[in-house]
Design an enzyme around this catalytic site. Structure first.
Site, PDB file in Angstrom:
ATOM      1  N   ASP A 145       0.819  -1.578  -0.151  1.00  0.00           N
ATOM      2  CA  ASP A 145      -0.547   0.417  -0.516  1.00  0.00           C
ATOM      3  C   ASP A 145       1.061   1.211  -0.188  1.00  0.00           C
ATOM      4  OD1 ASP A 145      -2.341   1.888   0.243  1.00  0.00           O
ATOM      5  OD2 ASP A 145      -3.304   0.254   1.612  1.00  0.00           O
ATOM      6  N   SER A 182      -7.266   3.583  -1.877  1.00  0.00           N
ATOM      7  CA  SER A 182      -6.931   2.681  -1.592  1.00  0.00           C
ATOM      8  C   SER A 182      -8.017   0.995  -2.002  1.00  0.00           C
ATOM      9  CB  SER A 182      -6.514   2.179   0.090  1.00  0.00           C
ATOM     10  OG  SER A 182      -5.254   2.790  -0.266  1.00  0.00           O
ATOM     11  N   HIS A 203      -3.593  10.633  -0.416  1.00  0.00           N
ATOM     12  CA  HIS A 203      -3.130  10.293  -1.706  1.00  0.00           C
ATOM     13  C   HIS A 203      -5.094  10.519  -1.729  1.00  0.00           C
ATOM     14  CE1 HIS A 203      -4.358   6.448  -0.268  1.00  0.00           C
ATOM     15  NE2 HIS A 203      -3.463   6.982   0.853  1.00  0.00           N
TER      16      HIS A 203
END
Length: 440
Positions: A32, A71, A354
Site C-alpha cells: 500500500d 485504497s 493520496h
C-alpha cells in the site's frame, strides 16, 4: 447431417477446453502507498531485495491507479480489472441513500455487506469457485463473503501488520505452496503507506519502512530456492497508488466557510475527494457557492470527466469535490484526521496523502514480477491498474472475466505470450464458420 452435428459438438468441446495458460502457483503482494520513484534506479542501489527482483524479472516504468487514487477503489480494480464505475467500489467511504447504509473504510460492520462487494467478482473468488486453494493474509475484503463465496483461508486485517507479521506471512505462504495446500497466496502490507501519511513520502520513517520490506523480499528469494519452488511459482508485486506531500494548516479548504453544513444530507470522506449529498432543494445553492472556491473543483455527477471512469458508479454522490494536488478538503479544521503520535493523543499532523487526480506523477504506483512465466531483466512501458488482472489470470491459468484491462500493454512482459494469452470463449468468427458449414 448427423456427422456434421457430431463434428460441431467436437469443435465446441475442444474450443471450450483450451487452457488459459500453464497452471503455476502465484504469490501476490499488495504494498500500500508504494510510489513508483521509491524504486528508481538510484534507489535500487540501496535496496538489494528489490534490485535482485528487478534483475530476475519485470519492472514497469510505473502503474497508473484508477480514480480516485485511494485504497479500496484500487484494491478492487487490481483484483477485477475493472474501473471503479464498473465494480462499484468508488471510495474508502461510501453511502447508499436507498438503505441508509455506510461503508467507512472497513471499520463498521455494514462495510461487510454484499451491497458493496458484489458489484464484481475479484480474482480470489473466481479461483476459489474453480476449486483452487487461496490463502490470503491481511488482504482487505478477504473476510467478506462475496457472491456467496469465501477464500480457503483469510488471516483478517485488524491492525496495521508489523514487519514481523509480514515476514511470517511470506514464510507461511511459501510453506503452503511447498506442501501443495495453496495455489494462490495474496499478502497485503501497509506500513509504507502509514509512514508516508504520518511523516511524508520523503521522510526517513518511510524509507525505513521500505528497507524493512526489502529485507523480507531478499529473504523471500532465498526461501523460494530452499523450498525448490523457483520453477513452479510466479511472484507479482504491485501497489494501489502513490503518495504526495501535504501541508496542513497551509493548504486546507474548510467547507463551513462557504456553505452551511446543515444544508447537507450526508458528507463522505475528507481530503482530495469529498462526496456531498445536498439536502432537498439545496443542490443548486451549494453547487453555485462551491464553484467559486479556489484550489478545488466541484462536479455535478453528470459532469465528472469521463477519463475518471467514475461517474456511472451507483454510489457516486450528486456533488463530488476534487482538490488540487496538495490541498485537503474538510468540513472544518477540527475534523482533520489527526493521528495518535508519541504523545498518546490524536494530535499528529498528516504530511502525506493520496486520492488526487490519478494522472498526477505522485499518484503512480509500482508493478514488479518474476518467475518462470516472466522475462528476466525486462523493463516495460507504463501500465494501468486495470491491466494487472489479466496478467494474474494468465500466469494462474484461469480465464479472465470481462474487464477493462489492455492485454496489449502487458503481453510484452511474458516469456511465451501465445500460450499465456488469456483464454477466451469461441470467437464469433469460429461460430460463424460453423453456422455457415451447417447451412451448406
Amino acid at each position: 447431417m448427423a456427422m456434421k452435428f457430431g463434428a460441431l459438438l467436437l469443435v465446441l468441446v475442444l474450443s471450450l477446453a483450451q487452457p488459459a495458460s500453464g497452471r503455476r502457483k502465484l504469490l501476490v503482494f499488495l504494498l500500500d502507498g508504494f510510489r513508483s520513484d521509491y524504486i528508481s534506479d538510484e534507489a535500487l542501489e540501496s535496496l538489494p531485495g528489490f534490485k535482485e527482483i528487478v534483475s530476475r524479472g519485470v519492472k514497469v516504468d510505473y502503474l497508473t491507479p484508477d480514480f480516485p487514487s485511494l485504497s479500496y477503489p484500487n484494491y478492487y480494480t487490481l483484483m477485477t480489472g475493472r474501473h471503479c464505475e464498473v465494480h462499484q467500489m468508488i471510495g474508502n467511504y461510501m453511502w447508499d441513500p436507498a438503505t441508509n447504509k455506510s461503508f467507512d473504510i472497513g471499520v463498521n460492520r455494514d462495510s461487510l455487506m454484499p451491497l458493496w462487494w458484489n458489484g464484481s467478482e475479484p480474482l480470489w473468488i473466481t479461483l476459489t469457485k474453480a476449486k483452487r486453494k487461496v490463502y490470503m493474509y491481511y488482504w482487505p475484503g478477504c473476510e467478506v463473503e462475496i457472491l456467496g463465496v469465501r477464500p480457503t483461508y483469510c488471516l483478517e486485517y485488524k491492525n496495521v501488520p508489523t514487519d514481523i507479521n509480514f515476514a511470517n506471512a511470506v514464510s507461511d505462504a511459501l510453506d503452503f505452496f511447498k506442501s501443495g495446500q495453496a495455489d494462490l497466496a495474496a499478502i497485503y502490507h501497509e506500513r509504507i503507506d502509514v509512514e508516508g501519511h504520518h511523516f511524508g513520502p520523503s521522510s526517513p520513517q518511510r524509507r525505513d519502512a521500505l528497507k524493512a520490506v526489502d529485507t523480507v523480499l531478499k529473504y523471500m528469494t532465498e526461501w523460494i530456492q530452499e523450498r525448490e519452488l523457483q520453477d513452479d511459482l510466479n511472484v507479482i508485486i504491485f501497489s494501489d497508488h502513490g503518495m504526495t506531500d501535504i501541508f496542513w494548516m497551509d493548504k486546507v479548504i474548510e467547507l463551513n466557510k462557504y456553505i452551511s453544513l446543515n444544508d447537507l444530507q450526508q458528507v463522505k470522506d475528507r481530503g482530495p475527494v469529498v462526496s456531498l449529498w445536498p439536502a432537498p432543494g439545496k443542490h443548486s445553492e451549494i453547487y453555485n457557492k462551491l464553484r467559486r472556491v479556489e484550489h478545488m473543483t466541484v462536479y455535478e455527477k453528470e459532469a465528472i470527466p469521463s477519463r475518471f471512469y467514475y461517474k456511472k458508479g451507483k454510489f457516486v454522490s450528486p456533488l463530488t469535490l476534487v482538490a488540487d494536488e496538495g490541498w485537503f478538503i474538510t468540513e472544518n479544521r477540527e475534523l482533520l484526521p489527526f493521528w495518535m503520535n508519541s504523545t498518546g493523543k490524536r494530535e499528529g499532523w498528516q504530511r502525506g496523502w493520496h486520492g488526487y487526480d490519478n494522472e498526477l506523477r505522485d499518484m503512480r504506483g509500482i508493478f514488479l514480477a518474476f518467475g518462470p512465466d516472466f522475462k528476466s531483466n525486462f523493463r516495460a512501458a507504463p501500465i494501468r491498474s486495470v491491466d494487472v488482472y489479466n496478467v494474474m489470470c494468465s500466469v494462474a491459468g484461469i480465464t479472465p472475466l470481462p474487464n477493462n484491462g489492455s492485454w496489449s500493454r502487458v503481453v510484452c512482459m511474458l516469456k511465451d505470450p501465445v500460450s499465456s494469452a488469456p483464454a477466451a470463449l469461441p470467437s464469433a468468427c469460429v461460430l460463424a464458420l460453423i453456422l455457415l458449414w451447417l447451412l451448406a
